[in-house]
Design an enzyme around this catalytic site. Structure first.
Site, PDB file in Angstrom:
ATOM      1  N   GLY A 119       0.833  -1.205   0.000  1.00 17.08           N
ATOM      2  CA  GLY A 119       0.000   0.000   0.000  1.00 17.08           C
ATOM      3  C   GLY A 119       0.865   1.251   0.000  1.00 17.08           C
ATOM      4  O   GLY A 119       1.921   1.280   0.618  1.00 17.08           O
TER       5      GLY A 119
ATOM      6  N   ARG B 128      19.372  10.699  -3.605  1.00 18.66           N
ATOM      7  CA  ARG B 128      20.400  11.737  -3.433  1.00 18.66           C
ATOM      8  C   ARG B 128      21.566  11.265  -2.554  1.00 18.66           C
ATOM      9  O   ARG B 128      22.713  11.602  -2.812  1.00 18.66           O
ATOM     10  CB  ARG B 128      19.764  13.018  -2.888  1.00 18.66           C
ATOM     11  CG  ARG B 128      18.842  13.630  -3.938  1.00 18.66           C
ATOM     12  CD  ARG B 128      18.584  15.084  -3.740  1.00 18.66           C
ATOM     13  NE  ARG B 128      17.828  15.608  -4.887  1.00 18.66           N
ATOM     14  CZ  ARG B 128      17.057  16.684  -4.833  1.00 18.66           C
ATOM     15  NH1 ARG B 128      16.956  17.359  -3.710  1.00 18.66           N
ATOM     16  NH2 ARG B 128      16.412  17.101  -5.907  1.00 18.66           N
TER      17      ARG B 128
ATOM     18  N   ARG C  58       0.716  -4.753  -5.880  1.00 15.22           N
ATOM     19  CA  ARG C  58       0.848  -6.072  -5.245  1.00 15.22           C
ATOM     20  C   ARG C  58       1.188  -7.005  -6.405  1.00 15.22           C
ATOM     21  O   ARG C  58       0.698  -6.829  -7.513  1.00 15.22           O
ATOM     22  CB  ARG C  58      -0.459  -6.487  -4.572  1.00 15.22           C
ATOM     23  CG  ARG C  58      -1.049  -5.333  -3.744  1.00 15.22           C
ATOM     24  CD  ARG C  58      -1.206  -5.628  -2.292  1.00 15.22           C
ATOM     25  NE  ARG C  58      -1.791  -4.485  -1.613  1.00 15.22           N
ATOM     26  CZ  ARG C  58      -1.437  -4.052  -0.417  1.00 15.22           C
ATOM     27  NH1 ARG C  58      -0.509  -4.667   0.273  1.00 15.22           N
ATOM     28  NH2 ARG C  58      -2.037  -3.019   0.125  1.00 15.22           N
ATOM     29  N   CYS C  59       2.018  -7.993  -6.159  1.00 19.41           N
ATOM     30  CA  CYS C  59       2.492  -8.836  -7.256  1.00 19.41           C
ATOM     31  C   CYS C  59       2.568 -10.293  -6.796  1.00 19.41           C
ATOM     32  O   CYS C  59       3.458 -10.664  -6.025  1.00 19.41           O
ATOM     33  CB  CYS C  59       3.857  -8.328  -7.714  1.00 19.41           C
ATOM     34  SG  CYS C  59       4.694  -9.411  -8.862  1.00 19.41           S
TER      35      CYS C  59
ATOM     36  N   GLY D  43       5.852  -2.699   3.448  1.00 17.47           N
ATOM     37  CA  GLY D  43       5.568  -3.371   4.716  1.00 17.47           C
ATOM     38  C   GLY D  43       6.191  -4.756   4.786  1.00 17.47           C
ATOM     39  O   GLY D  43       7.055  -5.114   3.968  1.00 17.47           O
ATOM     40  N   ASP D  44       5.726  -5.537   5.761  1.00 22.03           N
ATOM     41  CA  ASP D  44       6.263  -6.883   6.006  1.00 22.03           C
ATOM     42  C   ASP D  44       6.301  -7.760   4.751  1.00 22.03           C
ATOM     43  O   ASP D  44       7.273  -8.473   4.513  1.00 22.03           O
ATOM     44  CB  ASP D  44       5.383  -7.605   7.045  1.00 22.03           C
ATOM     45  CG  ASP D  44       5.739  -7.188   8.462  1.00 22.03           C
ATOM     46  OD1 ASP D  44       6.791  -6.544   8.647  1.00 22.03           O
ATOM     47  OD2 ASP D  44       4.959  -7.519   9.372  1.00 22.03           O
TER      48      ASP D  44
ATOM     49  N   THR E 103       4.466   2.231   5.601  1.00 20.30           N
ATOM     50  CA  THR E 103       3.065   1.796   5.710  1.00 20.30           C
ATOM     51  C   THR E 103       2.327   2.696   6.695  1.00 20.30           C
ATOM     52  O   THR E 103       2.905   3.082   7.714  1.00 20.30           O
ATOM     53  CB  THR E 103       2.950   0.311   6.143  1.00 20.30           C
ATOM     54  OG1 THR E 103       1.586   0.038   6.495  1.00 20.30           O
ATOM     55  CG2 THR E 103       3.816  -0.038   7.337  1.00 20.30           C
TER      56      THR E 103
ATOM     57  N   ASP F 260       0.060   1.805   8.579  1.00 24.23           N
ATOM     58  CA  ASP F 260      -0.528   0.997   9.656  1.00 24.23           C
ATOM     59  C   ASP F 260       0.296   0.888  10.943  1.00 24.23           C
ATOM     60  O   ASP F 260      -0.214   0.368  11.937  1.00 24.23           O
ATOM     61  CB  ASP F 260      -0.795  -0.432   9.139  1.00 24.23           C
ATOM     62  CG  ASP F 260      -1.914  -0.450   8.127  1.00 24.23           C
ATOM     63  OD1 ASP F 260      -2.819   0.391   8.250  1.00 24.23           O
ATOM     64  OD2 ASP F 260      -1.893  -1.301   7.208  1.00 24.23           O
TER      65      ASP F 260
ATOM     66  N   ASP G 119       2.383  -1.209  11.728  1.00 26.79           N
ATOM     67  CA  ASP G 119       2.300  -2.604  12.178  1.00 26.79           C
ATOM     68  C   ASP G 119       3.575  -3.403  11.897  1.00 26.79           C
ATOM     69  O   ASP G 119       3.516  -4.620  11.733  1.00 26.79           O
ATOM     70  CB  ASP G 119       1.081  -3.290  11.528  1.00 26.79           C
ATOM     71  CG  ASP G 119       1.174  -3.305  10.023  1.00 26.79           C
ATOM     72  OD1 ASP G 119       2.028  -2.583   9.453  1.00 26.79           O
ATOM     73  OD2 ASP G 119       0.388  -4.023   9.384  1.00 26.79           O
TER      74      ASP G 119
ATOM     75  N   ARG H  58      -6.566  -3.107   8.679  1.00 30.29           N
ATOM     76  CA  ARG H  58      -7.207  -4.415   8.491  1.00 30.29           C
ATOM     77  C   ARG H  58      -6.809  -5.380   9.601  1.00 30.29           C
ATOM     78  O   ARG H  58      -7.642  -6.058  10.177  1.00 30.29           O
ATOM     79  CB  ARG H  58      -6.822  -4.985   7.122  1.00 30.29           C
ATOM     80  CG  ARG H  58      -8.017  -5.536   6.386  1.00 30.29           C
ATOM     81  CD  ARG H  58      -7.669  -5.953   4.986  1.00 30.29           C
ATOM     82  NE  ARG H  58      -6.910  -4.924   4.282  1.00 30.29           N
ATOM     83  CZ  ARG H  58      -6.048  -5.173   3.292  1.00 30.29           C
ATOM     84  NH1 ARG H  58      -5.823  -6.398   2.907  1.00 30.29           N
ATOM     85  NH2 ARG H  58      -5.404  -4.196   2.684  1.00 30.29           N
TER      86      ARG H  58
ATOM     87  N   HIS I 195     -23.049  13.459  22.368  1.00 29.09           N
ATOM     88  CA  HIS I 195     -22.617  12.687  21.196  1.00 29.09           C
ATOM     89  C   HIS I 195     -22.000  11.383  21.712  1.00 29.09           C
ATOM     90  O   HIS I 195     -21.701  11.257  22.911  1.00 29.09           O
ATOM     91  CB  HIS I 195     -21.574  13.463  20.395  1.00 29.09           C
ATOM     92  CG  HIS I 195     -20.359  13.751  21.202  1.00 29.09           C
ATOM     93  ND1 HIS I 195     -20.146  14.954  21.814  1.00 29.09           N
ATOM     94  CD2 HIS I 195     -19.314  12.968  21.566  1.00 29.09           C
ATOM     95  CE1 HIS I 195     -19.020  14.909  22.495  1.00 29.09           C
ATOM     96  NE2 HIS I 195     -18.496  13.705  22.373  1.00 29.09           N
TER      97      HIS I 195
END
Ligand code: ATP
Length: 325
Positions: free
Chosen positions: A16, A30, A77-78, A107-108, A130, A132, A134, A176, A221
């Protein structure tokens, strides 16, 4: 650094996208050039590597990007990269293009691709990109700060209208498998309830009781921050409205949390970590993940980093609950 073995560094972004990835790309390019190396940009992550979407990068190719969200290299993504055949092909392509060092920003999952390539003789370094937060080996991931600030500002706006109309609001934020965005916003936005994927066994009846009780005590609220990993915000809103008699709306923030100009923090850490990745490759290190730990930029073995565990800090969760009562 100029007599290092590595002559050409490749850089790609994978998984992502995250704000601050451009700052990291700019720094890799650079700093590597300053270290006497040539840099090649690989477009669209591992997918672009397998399709040989490889471009030359010079200092000017990364001008005017530090303030931009997303990634100028594109990301993807691959599936093919998960296969042994795909990994061998990727390593061959790197060799054919003279890429003997590779910086993978992601990410991981992306690190697993980097690990495979380093086993196949390509010096690879991962950078935590990422939203997240995470990744276990690091206290900071590039993109997190922009994402939480974007979400926080949106939640503030929903809260204004929620108070005016005396509504209950369920606001779904990204995450997620990890609830860090929900937890941070939960504390920063003063949410009454936070639902995290790490604590999936939440009790909806307790939330209903909490809303009714808060209303009795004058709260106008009720903000529930729901992580994407729990989801179902719209049906949850319907059930809560039916059980409490209080108008309840769901707002799903979605991809707006990924975009936008990176905050100072994301640009700063993106720049620092990108430069560090270039330096450790120049110093002959291989198979590493760059991390920010205990106030310093450092690096870990990729396998070691992937084996580390991270969990939601209980104290933070507890504080969020107490402060919202
Ligand atoms: P995010 O945190 O945004 O999800 P990520 O890097 O964890 O980022 P993934 O989709 O898990 O995102 O992985 C990105 C890409 O890395 C995959 O599409 C795939 O190409 C590659 N990858 C993932 N797992 C592996 C693996 N086990 N072996 C080789 N490559 C992998």
């Amino acid at each position: 650094m100029a007599d290092s073995k590595i002559k050409t560094i490749g850089v790609l972004t994978s998984g992502g996208d995250a704000p601050g990835m451009n700052a990291a790309i700019r720094a890799v390019v650079r700093k590597s050039i300053a270290n006497g190396m040539t840099v090649k940009g690989i477009q669209r992550g591992y997918s672009g590597l397998l399709n040989e979407e490889i471009i030359e990068m010079d200092k000017r190719s990364v001008s005017d990007i530090i303030q931009r969200g997303g990634t100028i290299l594109g990301t993807a993504r691959c599936e093919e990269m998960r296969t042994e055949e795909g990994q061998k092909k990727a390593a061959d392509i790197c060799r054919r293009h003279g890429i003997d060092g590779l910086v993978v920003i992601g990410g991981d999952g992306s690190y697993r691709g980097a690990l495979a390539l380093s086993h196949l003789g390509i010096n690879a370094v991962g950078l935590p990109g990422t939203i997240d937060l995470d990744i276990a080996c690091t206290d900071y991931t590039i993109g997190f700060d922009t994402a939480i600030n974007t979400a926080m500002q949106a939640i503030d706006k929903v809260r204004d209208t929620s108070s005016s109309h005396e509504r209950c609001s369920i606001i779904e934020v990204m995450g997620r498998n990890a609830g860090y965005i929900a937890l941070w916003c939960g504390i920063a936005n003063g949410a009454e309830d936070i639902l995290l994927p790490e604590k999936y066994d939440y009790d909806e009846q307790k939330i209903v009781d909490n809303i009714i009780n808060n209303r009795k005590h004058g709260k106008r609220h009720h903000i529930i921050i729901n992580a994407e990993g729990i989801g179902h915000s719209t049906s949850m809103a319907r059930r809560i409205e039916a059980a409490t008699g209080i108008e309840t709306r769901a707002t799903i923030l979605g991809y707006m949390q990924r975009g936008g100009s990176p905050t100072c923090k994301d640009r700063f850490y993106g720049s620092l970590m990108g430069a560090y990745a270039a330096d450790i490759l120049a110093a002959g290190k291989n198979n590493r993940v760059v991390a920010f730990k205990n106030g310093e930029v450092t690096d870990f073995d990729i396998e070691e980093a992937l084996a580390m565990q991270k969990s939601i800090p209980e104290y933070q969760y507890e504080v969020s609950r107490i402060l919202s009562r």
